[in-house]
Motif scaffolding. Structure first.
Motif, mmCIF file in Angstrom:
data_model
loop_
_atom_site.group_PDB
_atom_site.id
_atom_site.type_symbol
_atom_site.label_atom_id
_atom_site.label_comp_id
_atom_site.label_asym_id
_atom_site.label_seq_id
_atom_site.Cartn_x
_atom_site.Cartn_y
_atom_site.Cartn_z
ATOM 1 N N ASP A 135 -60.550 -78.139 56.686
ATOM 2 C CA ASP A 135 -60.890 -78.027 55.260
ATOM 3 C C ASP A 135 -60.316 -79.099 54.326
ATOM 4 N N PRO A 136 -61.110 -79.498 53.318
ATOM 5 C CA PRO A 136 -60.519 -80.239 52.205
ATOM 6 C C PRO A 136 -59.565 -79.318 51.448
ATOM 7 N N ASN A 137 -58.448 -79.868 51.019
ATOM 8 C CA ASN A 137 -57.450 -79.101 50.260
ATOM 9 C C ASN A 137 -57.034 -79.915 49.037
ATOM 10 N N SER A 139 -44.034 -71.211 58.921
ATOM 11 C CA SER A 139 -43.730 -71.822 60.226
ATOM 12 C C SER A 139 -44.950 -71.887 61.142
ATOM 13 N N TYR A 140 -45.959 -71.031 60.916
ATOM 14 C CA TYR A 140 -47.169 -71.102 61.744
ATOM 15 C C TYR A 140 -48.208 -72.045 61.141
ATOM 16 N N GLY A 141 -47.990 -72.480 59.897
ATOM 17 C CA GLY A 141 -48.920 -73.446 59.327
ATOM 18 C C GLY A 141 -48.999 -73.393 57.818
ATOM 19 N N CYS A 142 -49.297 -74.559 57.243
ATOM 20 C CA CYS A 142 -49.578 -74.659 55.809
ATOM 21 C C CYS A 142 -51.096 -74.669 55.700
ATOM 22 N N PHE A 143 -51.667 -73.505 55.438
ATOM 23 C CA PHE A 143 -53.125 -73.370 55.421
ATOM 24 C C PHE A 143 -53.684 -73.852 54.081
ATOM 25 N N SER A 144 -54.987 -73.626 53.908
ATOM 26 C CA SER A 144 -55.699 -74.267 52.796
ATOM 27 C C SER A 144 -55.223 -73.838 51.415
ATOM 28 N N GLY A 145 -55.476 -74.696 50.444
ATOM 29 C CA GLY A 145 -55.097 -74.423 49.063
ATOM 30 C C GLY A 145 -55.593 -75.520 48.142
ATOM 31 N N SER A 146 -55.012 -75.563 46.956
ATOM 32 C CA SER A 146 -55.551 -76.421 45.907
ATOM 33 C C SER A 146 -54.423 -77.059 45.112
ATOM 34 N N ALA A 147 -54.769 -77.906 44.152
ATOM 35 C CA ALA A 147 -53.747 -78.671 43.420
ATOM 36 C C ALA A 147 -54.068 -78.699 41.936
ATOM 37 N N ILE A 148 -53.003 -78.843 41.130
ATOM 38 C CA ILE A 148 -53.218 -78.941 39.686
ATOM 39 C C ILE A 148 -52.041 -79.651 39.036
ATOM 40 N N GLU A 149 -52.300 -80.299 37.889
ATOM 41 C CA GLU A 149 -51.219 -80.995 37.187
ATOM 42 C C GLU A 149 -50.487 -80.026 36.265
ATOM 43 N N LEU A 150 -49.154 -80.114 36.253
ATOM 44 C CA LEU A 150 -48.340 -79.271 35.369
ATOM 45 C C LEU A 150 -48.120 -79.982 34.038
ATOM 46 N N ASN A 151 -47.631 -79.227 33.064
ATOM 47 C CA ASN A 151 -47.376 -79.817 31.733
ATOM 48 C C ASN A 151 -46.400 -80.983 31.791
ATOM 49 N N ARG A 187 -45.920 -83.279 36.705
ATOM 50 C CA ARG A 187 -45.847 -83.166 38.169
ATOM 51 C C ARG A 187 -47.119 -82.490 38.691
ATOM 52 N N GLN A 188 -47.354 -82.658 39.981
ATOM 53 C CA GLN A 188 -48.528 -82.011 40.585
ATOM 54 C C GLN A 188 -48.070 -80.805 41.407
ATOM 55 N N LEU A 189 -48.770 -79.696 41.212
ATOM 56 C CA LEU A 189 -48.425 -78.472 41.939
ATOM 57 C C LEU A 189 -49.454 -78.229 43.037
ATOM 58 N N LEU A 190 -48.967 -77.995 44.244
ATOM 59 C CA LEU A 190 -49.851 -77.603 45.351
ATOM 60 C C LEU A 190 -49.664 -76.107 45.591
ATOM 61 N N LEU A 191 -50.763 -75.370 45.602
ATOM 62 C CA LEU A 191 -50.712 -73.935 45.896
ATOM 63 C C LEU A 191 -51.413 -73.746 47.232
ATOM 64 N N TYR A 192 -50.682 -73.308 48.250
ATOM 65 C CA TYR A 192 -51.252 -73.234 49.593
ATOM 66 C C TYR A 192 -50.879 -71.920 50.263
ATOM 67 N N THR A 193 -51.520 -71.649 51.383
ATOM 68 C CA THR A 193 -51.209 -70.434 52.136
ATOM 69 C C THR A 193 -50.169 -70.749 53.205
ATOM 70 N N ASP A 234 -54.955 -61.366 56.249
ATOM 71 C CA ASP A 234 -56.101 -62.152 55.763
ATOM 72 C C ASP A 234 -55.979 -62.263 54.251
ATOM 73 N N PHE A 235 -55.177 -63.188 53.817
ATOM 74 C CA PHE A 235 -54.900 -63.360 52.394
ATOM 75 C C PHE A 235 -54.633 -64.855 52.229
ATOM 76 N N ARG A 236 -55.697 -65.603 51.929
ATOM 77 C CA ARG A 236 -55.505 -67.060 52.026
ATOM 78 C C ARG A 236 -56.442 -67.878 51.129
ATOM 79 N N ASP A 237 -56.137 -69.172 51.104
ATOM 80 C CA ASP A 237 -56.958 -70.216 50.489
ATOM 81 C C ASP A 237 -57.015 -70.110 48.961
ATOM 82 N N PRO A 238 -55.862 -70.140 48.289
ATOM 83 C CA PRO A 238 -55.848 -70.012 46.829
ATOM 84 C C PRO A 238 -56.498 -71.212 46.154
ATOM 85 N N ARG A 239 -57.317 -70.920 45.160
ATOM 86 C CA ARG A 239 -57.974 -71.974 44.385
ATOM 87 C C ARG A 239 -57.461 -71.826 42.956
#
Ligand code: FRU
Length: 496
Positions: A39-41, A94-106, A109-115, A163-168
């Motif tokens: 996936d693109p993240n 520890s089993y993986g940094c699964f999919s997520g998204s990114a956004i700029e903070l005030n 800095r850039q914040l990555l939100l991932y599973t 099954d709780f993943r892939d925050p956008r």
């Protein structure tokens, strides 16, 4: 601050990546620096550049131990690899940094939100999935000390913590943050949970944005949710789909729903649904808003149902991203166009008008594996349309792939059976196109190991990867009956 797994991965990818010849890669579709990509993240525009992260296993061309790979671009077509951004090195991921998204903070800095995924009870244990944060400067990211920021305690009654993943993530006009996360209800069907935050770190539930009533597969992966042309659009990639006519196929699919967002109830109310891509290899798309206001989508140009197979041994990487696509709503439907920047890299043009095709045909200068082809086909006699028009591409004596159009059934078929695969997975797919009295318009993007076909001004798109060696450059036509064809072919990035 970077840690040992990440330092190791960064050293490894640099060395292994430098051993991969660019000639084994497509020209402008992003591939992993080395190893495996899904996936693109974190697709985002940050500090003057587009950032695209991706699900990444640097160590092998198979899925394992998900990292976040990272690349940047100024035009979404020329990509520069940056060092991996995340490695699975904390107890909670520890089993993986699964999919997520990114956004700029005030604070810039850039914040990555991932599973973040961990397993309990060894390899056979269940995957506990939580949402985690890392913050950085576009190059290096530090995981938040209070991760996870969303865990099982944030789930409604009966929802699965596995099954709780892939925050956008996105920002509202008042600057506050929202995210939508894929989840699974007690009935085992997917749902999308909405959360709100003042700062990107502290989250509270805003309820269920949308849920699967069983129409679209089971679990819903990789949501995206955004306003477009006065409506709201929800993308999901459902698992375990049942087929529905020519609209949806079995297995992992992509669904676009168009509707309204009821801000009172925090519910999305859909009024239209369709497949996002009607081809074979497309999944988990993400979108961004470009600085000039275009909504651009990129998807993983593979699908789980067609990639867990051998036959890729000859390539030192696995996985490609689609061409970036500008999306819009027209006539109540999702439309897609290849990103307009691609036109800047058009080279030699070869064109023919009003060509009669009534048997096999090749045309001087119409060939190539990295090319853009604009093709218009119509019956010679509107009252007696041809039976089948065929375009073969990536063709030599041994191999070819086929795009064929049957106007009587309004069916466009993509067939890569003879593209070099030694496995019996899906090689053909058909798409029901709109009935235009036997006419069809195709805008085709070839880039060595893929084809993307934008049908009738982008009303539908079919995407597939091919394995064929890049020297098979032939393109030829055939018609059972009589068709008239207009064709223009551009070489891209001065190839072919
Ligand atoms: C979708 C997906 C996501 C998950 C990731 C793991 O392709 O299964 O749901 O986050 O891949 O690599």
């Amino acid at each position: 601050m970077v840690n040992h797994s990440l330092i190791f991965a960064r050293a490894y990818e640099q060395e292994a990546g430098s051993r991969i010849s660019p000639s084994t890669r497509p020209l402008f579709h992003l591939t992993p620096w080395t190893g495996w990509m899904n996936d693109p993240n974190g697709f985002s525009y940050y500090r003057g550049q587009y950032h695209l992260f991706y699900q990444y296993n640097p160590y092998d061309t198979e899925w394992d131990a998900m990292h976040w790979g990272h690349a940047v671009s100024r035009d979404l077509l020329h990509w520069t690899y940056l060092p991996a951004a995340l490695a699975p090195d904390e107890a909670y991921d520890s089993y993986g940094c699964f999919s997520g998204s990114a956004i700029e903070l005030n604070d810039g800095r850039q914040l990555l939100l991932y599973t973040g995924v961990r397993k309990e009870g060894g390899d056979k244990g269940k995957e506990f999935q939580t949402q985690c944060v890392a913050v950085g400067d576009g190059l290096n990211y530090t995981k938040y000390g209070h991760n996870p920021v969303l865990d099982a305690s944030c789930l409604p009654e009966g929802y699965s913590p596995y099954d709780f993943r892939d925050p956008r993530i996105w920002r509202e006009e008042d600057g506050s943050f929202r995210c939508v996360v894929g989840a699974r209800k007690a009935d085992k069907l997917g749902a999308l949970l909405l959360f709100a935050s003042p700062d990107g770190f502290k989250w509270r539930s805003e309820g269920v944005l949308a849920e699967n009533d069983g129409h679209f597969g089971r679990m819903w992966e990789c949501p995206d949710f955004f306003p477009l042309d006065g409506r709201h659009v929800l993308f999901v990639s459902p698992q375990d789909m049942l087929p529905e006519g020519f609209e949806y196929h079995n297995g992992n699919g992509t669904v676009c729903q168009i509707g309204t967002f009821d801000r009172e109830s925090r519910r999305f109310i859909p009024s239209h649904h369709q497949a996002i891509d009607y081809g074979i290899d497309f999944y988990a798309p993400q979108t961004i808003l470009t600085p000039d206001g275009r909504r651009v989508m990129i998807g993983w140009m593979q699908n789980w149902d067609t990639c867990k197979v051998t036959g890729y041994e000859e390539r030192p990487w696995f996985g490609q991203m689609s061409v970036p696509r500008e999306i819009s709503i027209k006539n109540g439907r999702l439309y897609q166009q290849p990103i307009r920047e691609l036109q800047l890299y058009r080279g030699r043009r070869v064109s023919y008008d009003d060509v009669l095709v009534d048997g096999p045909l090749s045309l001087d200068g119409i060939e190539g594996r990295s090319a853009e082809i604009l093709l218009h086909v119509c019956p010679k006699d509107a009252s007696d349309p041809f039976i089948k028009f065929t375009m073969r591409f990536a063709e030599d004596e041994q191999y070819h792939s086929i795009l064929s159009f049957r106007p009587h059934e309004s069916l466009l078929k993509l067939d890569r059976k003879f593209s070099g695969s030694r496995r019996a997975y899906i090689h053909q797919r058909r798409c029901q196109v709109s009935d235009r009295n036997g006419e069809i318009d195709l805008h085709i993007i070839l880039d060595r190991f893929s084809i993307e076909v934008f049908i009738n001004d982008g009303e539908q798109v079919m995407t597939a990867t091919i394995l064929t060696h890049a020297k098979a450059k032939g393109i030829s036509f055939e018609c059972d009956g009589k068709a008239i064809m207009n064709i223009a072919k551009y070489s891209l990035f001065s190839e072919d």
